[in-house]
Design a protein around this motif. Structure first.
Motif, mmCIF file in Angstrom:
data_model
loop_
_atom_site.group_PDB
_atom_site.id
_atom_site.type_symbol
_atom_site.label_atom_id
_atom_site.label_comp_id
_atom_site.label_asym_id
_atom_site.label_seq_id
_atom_site.Cartn_x
_atom_site.Cartn_y
_atom_site.Cartn_z
ATOM 1 N N CYS A 34 0.813 -1.209 0.045
ATOM 2 C CA CYS A 34 0.065 -0.012 -0.009
ATOM 3 C C CYS A 34 0.789 1.169 -0.017
ATOM 4 O O CYS A 34 1.814 1.311 0.803
ATOM 5 C CB CYS A 34 -0.896 -0.227 1.393
ATOM 6 S SG CYS A 34 -1.890 1.496 1.386
ATOM 7 N N ASN A 35 0.313 2.113 -1.049
ATOM 8 C CA ASN A 35 1.312 3.412 -0.929
ATOM 9 C C ASN A 35 0.268 4.568 -0.297
ATOM 10 O O ASN A 35 0.505 5.835 -0.517
ATOM 11 C CB ASN A 35 2.027 3.792 -2.305
ATOM 12 C CG ASN A 35 0.792 4.008 -3.245
ATOM 13 O OD1 ASN A 35 -0.447 3.833 -3.189
ATOM 14 N ND2 ASN A 35 1.326 4.204 -4.432
ATOM 15 N N CYS A 94 -9.588 3.226 -0.966
ATOM 16 C CA CYS A 94 -9.698 1.992 -1.283
ATOM 17 C C CYS A 94 -10.990 1.399 -1.841
ATOM 18 O O CYS A 94 -11.259 0.391 -2.303
ATOM 19 C CB CYS A 94 -9.576 1.136 -0.042
ATOM 20 S SG CYS A 94 -8.033 1.817 0.847
ATOM 21 N N CYS A 117 -8.679 -1.235 -5.611
ATOM 22 C CA CYS A 117 -7.195 -0.790 -5.182
ATOM 23 C C CYS A 117 -6.049 -1.357 -6.757
ATOM 24 O O CYS A 117 -6.027 -2.325 -6.992
ATOM 25 C CB CYS A 117 -6.382 -1.664 -4.056
ATOM 26 S SG CYS A 117 -4.759 -1.469 -3.921
ATOM 27 N N CYS A 143 -2.574 5.807 -0.945
ATOM 28 C CA CYS A 143 -3.193 6.784 -1.804
ATOM 29 C C CYS A 143 -4.608 6.929 -1.482
ATOM 30 O O CYS A 143 -4.985 8.174 -1.730
ATOM 31 C CB CYS A 143 -3.333 6.204 -3.360
ATOM 32 S SG CYS A 143 -4.589 5.062 -3.589
ATOM 33 N N GLY A 144 -5.276 6.286 -0.677
ATOM 34 C CA GLY A 144 -6.548 6.725 -0.034
ATOM 35 C C GLY A 144 -7.846 6.152 -0.386
ATOM 36 O O GLY A 144 -8.345 5.326 0.593
HETATM 37 S S1 SF4 Z 1 -6.252 1.798 -2.725
HETATM 38 FE FE1 SF4 Z 1 -6.105 1.553 -0.600
HETATM 39 S S2 SF4 Z 1 -4.850 -0.279 -0.364
HETATM 40 FE FE2 SF4 Z 1 -4.715 0.327 -2.475
HETATM 41 S S3 SF4 Z 1 -2.885 1.577 -2.139
HETATM 42 FE FE3 SF4 Z 1 -4.388 2.984 -1.871
HETATM 43 S S4 SF4 Z 1 -4.850 3.016 0.117
HETATM 44 FE FE4 SF4 Z 1 -3.538 1.495 -0.093
#
Ligand code: SF4
Ligand code: FAD
Lengths: 148, 538
Positions: free
Chosen positions: B202-203, B208, B212, B205-206
């Motif tokens: 997981c980076n 989910c 993903c 990114c937000g």
């Molecule tokens: S979608 Fe969720 S699980 Fe996937 S990288 Fe972004 S924050 Fe992480």
């Protein structure tokens, strides 16, 4: 400007309405002036279920404006008309507001004004690592679950 | 092995969380397994995360309500009888394709509510019977978290460490430490470090909840399915099952389904395993009528479709003066507060709830009310209001145990059908009195937490309409055939070669997200079925 669903008159009216919904802010122009009406027109073309509430609301605004077209009302009167239309049919009105927000907040320039430089991927965000020492009080709470 | 003239030894209906786990488990022992899935593989290029308009996907292509999303694989649901709308994804990987990956386990007391608290029914097995399958499942999917939570039994080390601890966590912590309440970094079905093949950690990114794109989220299409396919499982996509077929003795013989071209086909198998979720499975069983089962397959008891449980959810959001950047980091899993999990009758209700201390969303979803349920006002106040909430808000979900009640149910709609003419489900649900009292109490506790944390504004959505993420109980497990559809191995009381393994198996709902338990139950049932196949196959 070529529209797909809205007539040029509806597009112009929507644009004025959007300028009241999301007005200017600092250097940022209001939503209608930024072209949000054309984006909403594209949404209406892609998602037929949105047409009824948006078109109904635009018609209701014209009717509420009375004899003078909405464009000729001063800012205070425009807001008054919009509030009345909202009170009469909040559901349809909120769809028009939602689509305006959709058009406005998906613009990279507006996002940049909020400090967003990139979409979430591919860069993501770097966040500080979890610090287990923060758990010392909770660890000392002892067993909190019931045996069966 | 079943007779060679059968198409498969085992036919699984549905490729989601439970179907994927069972397909992997059953095929390990050499059984010929086929899975019929009405949906398709979601192509990674479909995810919106790299586009500035990614938040629109919540309202369109990745909406959680199938009635809004309208993929070809979605079937309509009549929601007119429920304040909570069932949510799901119909694709390979099922509802784990876009979800939040919160992955708590149930507690020992959750399996024994009749014995301990005198309500509902005990499960036909204990937490300890399920524990090895929880562990097995975690090792297959990859979980981030930290063992050692005093509110839960000890558990095996998590596959990857807990996720980041940022400003939003600090804000929550202020409140929790002031109040002296329990908290713990929660288990998440997502990987924070390298784990598994073709997956990136997981980076943060937000979003989910719209999928993903990098495979960090432990969704069934990236965890179990590649392994199940490598073991020879046949996965037929775009295959919408219409009904389960039976012979004159009332044994399941397979299924009738519509293929990609709309052609009606039959598939025969020695055992049929239902994994179509808490709405899809009762729908199909109710639609599978025969002389032997005039009210639907395995439903002479009338229990199929009854006892539907959601987790009624309230969202309570705290707006902080400082920047908490709730839009960064996985949307769901942050911390759990299980201070109020076990029964304390002085609170005015039985059983309990957890506070899921979660993050928030981007500017568009904030403007539209997003997970807050409160749109930012239009007009002259708009910009200031938006700026006070966006990046300044954290949202807590109040997740409470919903008791099983026979009136809450899935039935077949007499008129509404899907694109193939198959009757659509109708959902009838109302929150019971215990639930309502618990909701009130739990919202007050969430408010108290945000007040103690120093929030300057608190917003409450007391019963979230789009919160039917957890579909449970509609083919419940039990020892009593009058009050349950299946036994503790998932085997139908009335049809010994029919199994149910999805969320509909839940006897009670507990107060945590169900999917780690759904998958553990599926693995346990599949394990038993694999060992006893010769005895149960038609
Ligand atoms: S979608 Fe969720 S699980 Fe996937 S990288 Fe972004 S924050 Fe992480
Ligand atoms: C937005 C969202 C967020 C969520 N967040 C969480 C979370 O944080 N934590 C958690 O534990 N749970 C969460 N859930 C719930 C979780 O996704 C489900 O509990 C889990 O996926 C259920 O597993 P299942 O096997 O019962 O069914 P599903 O995973 O729903 O799979 C059922 C499959 O059956 C297929 N099917 C149905 N009918 C037919 C038919 N007639 N023919 C062929 N195929 C059929 C469907 O297409 C689907 O693929 C979330 C769900 C959603 C929608």
């Amino acid at each position: 400007m070529t529209t797909r669903i809205l007539t040029p008159e509806e597009l112009a009216l929507l644009s004025l309405v959007q300028d009241e919904l999301v007005p200017s802010y600092g250097d940022l122009p209001p939503a209608g002036t930024l072209g949000a009406a054309l984006t909403v027109d594209a949404y209406l073309a892609e998602q037929p279920r949105l047409r009824r509430p948006v078109l109904t609301t635009l018609r209701a605004i014209e009717v509420r404006a009375g004899k003078a077209p909405f464009a000729e009302l001063d800012a205070g009167r425009r807001v008054e008309v919009l509030r009345k239309v909202e009170n009469a049919d909040p559901e349809s009105f909120s769809e028009l507001v939602k689509q305006t927000y959709n058009a406005y907040y998906t613009r990279p320039d507006i996002q940049a004004s909020l400090g967003i430089d990139n979409p979430p991927q591919p860069l993501g965000f770097e966040l500080p690592a979890f610090d287990e020492s923060r758990l010392s009080r909770v660890r000392a709470m002892g067993k909190l679950w019931r045996d069966d | 092995m079943a007779a060679p003239e059968l198409d498969s030894d085992v036919l699984i209906v549905g490729s989601g969380a439970s179907g994927a786990a069972a397909a992997w488990s059953l095929s390990r022992g050499g059984l010929r397994v086929t899975c019929l899935e009405q949906g398709r593989w979601v192509d990674p290029s479909e995810y919106a995360h790299s586009r500035p308009d990614y938040e629109l996907a919540r309202q369109t292509s990745f909406a959680k309500d199938p009635n809004v999303r309208g993929w070809a694989a979605d079937y309509p649901i009549n929601n007119s009888g429920t304040p909570i709308y069932p949510l799901m994804v119909n694709a390979v990987g099922g509802s784990t394709v876009h979800w939040s990956g919160h992955f708590p386990r149930m507690r020992p007391s959750d399996f024994r509510v009749r014995t301990l608290d005198g309500v509902a029914d005990d499960w036909p097995f204990t937490y300890w019977d399920l524990e090895p399958y929880y562990d097995l499942n975690d090792s297959m999917v990859g979980v981030s978290g930290l063992a050692g939570d005093p509110a839960n039994p000890p558990r095996s080390p998590r596959q990857t460490p807990p996720l980041a601890f940022d400003a939003g966590c600090e804000a929550y912590l202020r409140g929790l430490e002031n109040l002296g309440w329990h908290w713990w970094p929660c288990d998440n079905a997502l990987i924070s470090e390298p784990f598994g093949e073709n997956r990136s950690p997981c980076n943060c990114c937000g979003p989910c909840d719209i999928g993903c794109p990098i495979g960090a989220m432990s969704s069934a299409h990236v965890t179990y399915w590649p392994k199940a396919l490598a073991q020879g499982v046949q996965l037929i996509t775009h295959a919408r099952v219409e009904q389960i077929t039976v012979d004159h003795a009332g044994q399941a013989t397979g299924a009738l389904y519509y293929d990609d071209h709309g052609v009606r086909r039959s598939h025969t198998a020695g055992v049929v395993v239902m994994a179509a979720n808490g709405v899809g499975t009762p729908r199909l069983l109710l639609n599978s009528t025969s002389a032997r089962f005039p009210n639907g397959l395995a439903n002479n008891s009338g229990v199929v479709g009854a006892y539907l449980m959601f987790h009624p959810v309230a969202f309570v959001s705290g707006v902080f003066e400082e920047v908490v950047n709730g839009q960064r980091g996985p949307i769901g899993g942050l911390m759990n507060c299980q201070e109020f999990y076990e029964t304390d009758l002085a609170r005015g209700f039985v059983r309990g709830f957890e506070l899921q201390l979660s993050r928030s969303v981007g500017p568009l979803s904030v403007a539209n009310g997003g997970i807050l349920g409160h749109p930012v006002p239009w007009g002259s106040e708009h910009h200031e209001a938006l700026r006070s909430r966006y990046a300044h808000t954290m949202t807590t979900s109040v997740m409470l145990e919903d008791l099983p009640e026979p009136e809450n149910r899935v039935t077949l709609d007499p008129e509404l059908t899907d694109a193939h003419g198959i009757p659509a489900p109708r959902v009838e649900y109302r929150a019971g009195e215990n639930t309502q009292r618990m909701l009130e109490f739990s919202i007050a506790r969430a408010r108290e937490l945000f007040e103690a944390a120093g929030a300057v504004e608190i917003l409450v959505d007391p019963l979230v309409q789009e919160s039917g993420w957890h579909l449970m109980g509609t083919c419940r497990m039990g020892d009593d055939p009058e009050r349950s559809v299946i036994n503790g191995w998932g085997q139908a009381h009335e049809c010994s070669n029919l199994f149910v393994i999805d969320g509909s198996t839940f006897t009670t709902s507990a107060a945590v997200n169900p999917t780690s338990t759904i998958q553990a139950v599926a693995l346990r049932c599949a394990d038993w079925l694999g060992r006893n196949y010769r005895d149960v196959a038609a």
